[in-house]
Design a protein around this motif. Structure first.
Motif, mmCIF file in Angstrom:
data_model
loop_
_atom_site.group_PDB
_atom_site.id
_atom_site.type_symbol
_atom_site.label_atom_id
_atom_site.label_comp_id
_atom_site.label_asym_id
_atom_site.label_seq_id
_atom_site.Cartn_x
_atom_site.Cartn_y
_atom_site.Cartn_z
ATOM 1 N N THR A 40 84.927 -29.526 79.533
ATOM 2 C CA THR A 40 85.518 -30.309 78.440
ATOM 3 C C THR A 40 85.325 -31.799 78.675
ATOM 4 O O THR A 40 84.924 -32.529 77.762
ATOM 5 C CB THR A 40 87.019 -29.982 78.278
ATOM 6 N N ILE A 41 85.581 -32.272 79.888
ATOM 7 C CA ILE A 41 85.390 -33.692 80.200
ATOM 8 C C ILE A 41 83.918 -34.055 80.047
ATOM 9 O O ILE A 41 83.575 -35.087 79.465
ATOM 10 C CB ILE A 41 85.890 -34.029 81.624
ATOM 11 N N CYS A 42 83.022 -33.203 80.542
ATOM 12 C CA CYS A 42 81.576 -33.457 80.386
ATOM 13 C C CYS A 42 81.194 -33.543 78.910
ATOM 14 O O CYS A 42 80.434 -34.415 78.511
ATOM 15 C CB CYS A 42 80.758 -32.374 81.082
ATOM 16 N N ALA A 43 81.735 -32.632 78.106
ATOM 17 C CA ALA A 43 81.403 -32.619 76.682
ATOM 18 C C ALA A 43 81.953 -33.846 75.971
ATOM 19 O O ALA A 43 81.248 -34.486 75.177
ATOM 20 C CB ALA A 43 81.941 -31.346 76.029
ATOM 21 N N VAL A 44 83.193 -34.212 76.252
ATOM 22 C CA VAL A 44 83.812 -35.368 75.581
ATOM 23 C C VAL A 44 83.095 -36.654 75.970
ATOM 24 O O VAL A 44 82.700 -37.446 75.114
ATOM 25 C CB VAL A 44 85.318 -35.452 75.909
ATOM 26 N N LEU A 45 82.925 -36.877 77.257
ATOM 27 C CA LEU A 45 82.259 -38.096 77.720
ATOM 28 C C LEU A 45 80.806 -38.111 77.259
ATOM 29 O O LEU A 45 80.291 -39.152 76.827
ATOM 30 C CB LEU A 45 82.362 -38.187 79.243
ATOM 31 N N GLY A 46 80.150 -36.952 77.299
ATOM 32 C CA GLY A 46 78.771 -36.862 76.819
ATOM 33 C C GLY A 46 78.655 -37.204 75.347
ATOM 34 O O GLY A 46 77.741 -37.908 74.921
ATOM 35 N N LYS A 47 79.600 -36.724 74.544
ATOM 36 C CA LYS A 47 79.561 -37.002 73.108
ATOM 37 C C LYS A 47 79.812 -38.478 72.826
ATOM 38 O O LYS A 47 79.119 -39.087 72.012
ATOM 39 C CB LYS A 47 80.582 -36.136 72.373
ATOM 40 N N LEU A 48 80.793 -39.076 73.505
ATOM 41 C CA LEU A 48 81.070 -40.502 73.322
ATOM 42 C C LEU A 48 79.832 -41.339 73.613
ATOM 43 O O LEU A 48 79.498 -42.264 72.867
ATOM 44 C CB LEU A 48 82.203 -40.954 74.245
ATOM 45 N N LEU A 49 79.171 -41.019 74.702
ATOM 46 C CA LEU A 49 78.010 -41.800 75.116
ATOM 47 C C LEU A 49 76.787 -41.549 74.231
ATOM 48 O O LEU A 49 76.078 -42.483 73.855
ATOM 49 C CB LEU A 49 77.679 -41.502 76.578
ATOM 50 N N SER A 50 76.539 -40.288 73.893
ATOM 51 C CA SER A 50 75.349 -39.982 73.077
ATOM 52 C C SER A 50 75.501 -40.510 71.659
ATOM 53 O O SER A 50 74.511 -40.905 71.036
ATOM 54 C CB SER A 50 75.045 -38.487 73.088
ATOM 55 N N GLN A 51 76.730 -40.568 71.138
ATOM 56 C CA GLN A 51 76.943 -41.148 69.807
ATOM 57 C C GLN A 51 76.584 -42.624 69.776
ATOM 58 O O GLN A 51 76.286 -43.167 68.733
ATOM 59 C CB GLN A 51 78.404 -40.984 69.373
#
Length: 186
Positions: A40-51
């Motif tokens: 979940t942390i990987c997905a959230v942080l990944g989404k914030l950064l990739s956006q």
């Protein structure tokens, strides 16, 4: 609810406009390694950064993080402290000892804000510390601070040029909604 609508009118009509505006002081096209045993942390942080136009690489273990850091040479690493097996401090020490990864800026992340953890983060050479849970603003404030200090720059890469087009999100990057049952599980 009327107060919320009034605040939206004062500060802008929505998040999409705010997210579309470029962030001052944050370089585009960073390659960021996110290391956390929580998907979940990987997905959230990944989404914030990739956006925001950054390339995100994810690792779930310390050993995987060291291998990916050496092969991918990311511009920045977000590294969880508490992980099973090799913890974040051991990963930090290993990355700082390796000449290829010695100078990569590292932001340690943890849900446990202990004074001893912050002491060890500073002692072993981390560049910053971020407490979980974190918000979008805090993530980009950390990146901006590293950029302003001269510690964070985008490395030249032989791969395809970075564009302003949004990064495709795969099914793996989807943030799990733990509050709602999966419709496919019926």
């Amino acid at each position: 609810m009327a107060t919320f609508e009034r605040i939206k009118r004062i500060f802008g009509s929505g998040q999409s406009e705010r997210r579309a505006a470029p962030r001052s002081g944050v370089p585009k096209g960073l390659h960021v390694l996110v290391v956390d045993d929580s998907p979940t942390i990987c997905a959230v942080l990944g989404k914030l950064l990739s956006q925001d136009g950054h390339v995100v690489i994810k690792a779930g273990t310390g050993e995987e993080a060291i291998a990916l850091a050496g092969s991918e040479l990311p511009d920045l690493i977000f590294l969880d402290i508490v992980m099973p097996g090799m913890n974040g401090f051991a990963v930090l020490r290993a990355l700082r000892r390796e000449p290829l990864t010695h100078d990569i800026p590292i932001v340690m992340i943890s849900g446990n804000l202990q004074a001893t953890e912050q002491f060890y983060v500073q002692r072993f050479g981390a560049d910053d510390f971020m407490k979980k849970p974190f918000g979008r603003g805090e993530v980009f404030a950390r990146i901006q601070a590293l950029t302003s200090s001269g510690r964070l720059t985008v490395r030249e890469r032989e791969q395809a040029a970075v564009t302003d087009e949004p990064v495709d999100q795969t099914v793996q990057d989807a943030i799990p909604d733990i509050a709602m049952p999966d419709p496919h599980d019926r």
